[in-house]
Design a protein around this motif. Structure first.
Motif, mmCIF file in Angstrom:
data_model
loop_
_atom_site.group_PDB
_atom_site.id
_atom_site.type_symbol
_atom_site.label_atom_id
_atom_site.label_comp_id
_atom_site.label_asym_id
_atom_site.label_seq_id
_atom_site.Cartn_x
_atom_site.Cartn_y
_atom_site.Cartn_z
ATOM 1 N N LYS A 59 17.247 -0.991 5.641
ATOM 2 C CA LYS A 59 16.680 -2.064 4.832
ATOM 3 C C LYS A 59 15.285 -2.445 5.307
ATOM 4 O O LYS A 59 14.379 -2.645 4.515
ATOM 5 C CB LYS A 59 17.598 -3.286 4.870
ATOM 6 N N LYS A 60 15.120 -2.571 6.634
ATOM 7 C CA LYS A 60 13.838 -3.045 7.155
ATOM 8 C C LYS A 60 13.447 -2.280 8.400
ATOM 9 O O LYS A 60 14.239 -2.142 9.343
ATOM 10 C CB LYS A 60 13.915 -4.544 7.463
ATOM 11 N N LEU A 61 12.220 -1.789 8.417
ATOM 12 C CA LEU A 61 11.632 -1.079 9.541
ATOM 13 C C LEU A 61 10.339 -1.791 9.903
ATOM 14 O O LEU A 61 9.568 -2.177 9.025
ATOM 15 C CB LEU A 61 11.358 0.375 9.144
ATOM 16 N N VAL A 62 10.088 -1.987 11.198
ATOM 17 C CA VAL A 62 8.876 -2.668 11.662
ATOM 18 C C VAL A 62 7.997 -1.675 12.419
ATOM 19 O O VAL A 62 8.488 -0.930 13.271
ATOM 20 C CB VAL A 62 9.220 -3.867 12.574
ATOM 21 N N LEU A 63 6.715 -1.680 12.104
ATOM 22 C CA LEU A 63 5.722 -0.866 12.810
ATOM 23 C C LEU A 63 4.711 -1.795 13.468
ATOM 24 O O LEU A 63 3.998 -2.528 12.780
ATOM 25 C CB LEU A 63 5.012 0.082 11.846
ATOM 26 N N THR A 64 4.621 -1.764 14.802
ATOM 27 C CA THR A 64 3.556 -2.496 15.495
ATOM 28 C C THR A 64 2.379 -1.548 15.727
ATOM 29 O O THR A 64 2.523 -0.333 15.730
ATOM 30 C CB THR A 64 4.035 -3.050 16.848
ATOM 31 N N GLY A 65 1.198 -2.126 15.927
ATOM 32 C CA GLY A 65 0.009 -1.298 16.090
ATOM 33 C C GLY A 65 -0.417 -0.617 14.808
ATOM 34 O O GLY A 65 -1.041 0.447 14.824
ATOM 35 N N ALA A 66 -0.113 -1.241 13.676
ATOM 36 C CA ALA A 66 -0.347 -0.601 12.378
ATOM 37 C C ALA A 66 -1.822 -0.418 12.063
ATOM 38 O O ALA A 66 -2.182 0.425 11.237
ATOM 39 C CB ALA A 66 0.311 -1.432 11.269
ATOM 40 N N ALA A 67 -2.699 -1.190 12.713
ATOM 41 C CA ALA A 67 -4.136 -1.068 12.459
ATOM 42 C C ALA A 67 -4.788 0.015 13.303
ATOM 43 O O ALA A 67 -5.964 0.326 13.112
ATOM 44 C CB ALA A 67 -4.839 -2.409 12.712
ATOM 45 N N GLY A 68 -4.048 0.597 14.232
ATOM 46 C CA GLY A 68 -4.597 1.615 15.112
ATOM 47 C C GLY A 68 -4.704 2.978 14.446
ATOM 48 O O GLY A 68 -4.201 3.195 13.345
ATOM 49 N N ARG A 69 -5.322 3.907 15.150
ATOM 50 C CA ARG A 69 -5.541 5.245 14.593
ATOM 51 C C ARG A 69 -4.217 5.958 14.328
ATOM 52 O O ARG A 69 -4.006 6.510 13.240
ATOM 53 C CB ARG A 69 -6.409 6.072 15.561
ATOM 54 N N LEU A 70 -3.299 5.949 15.283
ATOM 55 C CA LEU A 70 -2.014 6.621 15.061
ATOM 56 C C LEU A 70 -1.165 5.853 14.053
ATOM 57 O O LEU A 70 -0.484 6.450 13.218
ATOM 58 C CB LEU A 70 -1.266 6.789 16.381
#
Length: 278
Positions: free
Chosen positions: A2-13
């Motif tokens: 249902k829900k997945l969180v991505l941290t560092g989304a503004a970074g290159r990778l």
């Protein structure tokens, strides 16, 4: 999911992970300290939050099935500068994740957790920690944090010891390169493998000159396809002879193994900022 969180989304990778991760769950919540990350993909929502502030990041994880944790300062800095985002930030993700009932955390660890090992030793995933910097020490801390939360609280985690996910423009990268396509496969396998417990795997492509052994992480199903050898002739034609007394040449950490503690390793490299535009 249902829900997945991505941290560092503004970074290159993070820029390369957002679209494929948005297809793996009903909702992808991308987060970073940046004001925005541009156009969002279908099913993606952006939340600005500081990893170092528990009260800011904990609400982001509520209701999440998994977290892909790529948020951090991605360079060597004085310890005091890394303490918040790289050390406390990891604790906040694991503690908030545990309290929220998150099943698994996929973490962007680094070769710098074992950066002082010699490349000639062909280390595996159980090689003891030998950090090359405070940055590498933060990776060791988070790997041990993940191990402890699995042993004591049953929270799964996969720690991706990324070697170098950047354009191949130096001899070290002929062995350490992780292509963006292989990065996506690596993270996808870390997310969709049914059971992982606490696992470590090297983030590296199928390079002829690969200096690490992923055999004991094969159960994760990661089978890289790209090979840096295609760049070898051009790179080696411009390279100076290796200095066998230079830890930057001989150790896994490359320039990070050579710099003084607290001094930038990235400044010794020629990394092209080719982040993906959404």
């Amino acid at each position: 999911m249902k829900k997945l969180v991505l941290t560092g989304a503004a970074g290159r990778l993070g820029s390369y992970l957002r679209e494929p991760l948005s297809r793996m769950a009903e909702e992808l919540v991308s987060t970073d300290i940046a004001e925005d990350i541009g156009k969002l993909y279908d099913g993606e929502r952006y939340v600005q939050a500081d990893l170092a502030q528990y009260d800011a990041i904990a609400p982001v994880l509520e209701g999440a099935d998994m977290v892909v944790h790529f948020g951090a300062i991605v360079d060597e800095k004085p310890f005091e500068e890394l303490l918040g985002p790289n050390f406390v930030g990891s604790y906040n993700i694991w503690e908030a994740g545990y309290r929220a009932g998150v099943r698994r955390i996929v973490y962007a660890s680094s070769i710098h957790a074992v950066g002082m090992h010699k490349k000639a030793d062909f280390i595996g995933v159980y090689a003891p920690h030998r950090p090359d910097t405070f940055y590498g020490l933060a990776k060791c801390f988070t790997e041990d944090l993940g191990s402890m939360y699995w042993d004591k609280r049953g929270l799964e985690s996969v720690h991706l010891r990324i070697l170098s996910a950047a354009q191949v423009n130096n001899p070290r990268a002929l062995g350490s390169w992780l292509s963006y396509d292989d990065l996506i496969q690596l993270v996808t396998r870390a997310v969709d493998t049914p059971s992982v417990g606490f696992s470590v795997i090297y983030g590296v492509s199928n390079n002829d000159r690969c200096p690490v052994d992923n055999a004991k992480a094969s159960f994760l199903g990661y089978r890289p396809k790209d090979n840096a050898e295609q760049f070898a002739e051009a790179v080696l034609a411009e390279a100076s002879p290796a200095d066998l007394s230079d830890p930057g040449e001989m150790c896994h950490g490359g320039p990070f193994a050579k710099v003084d503690l607290g001094q930038s390793g990235i400044a010794q490299m020629s990394i092209v900022d080719d982040r993906k535009k959404s």
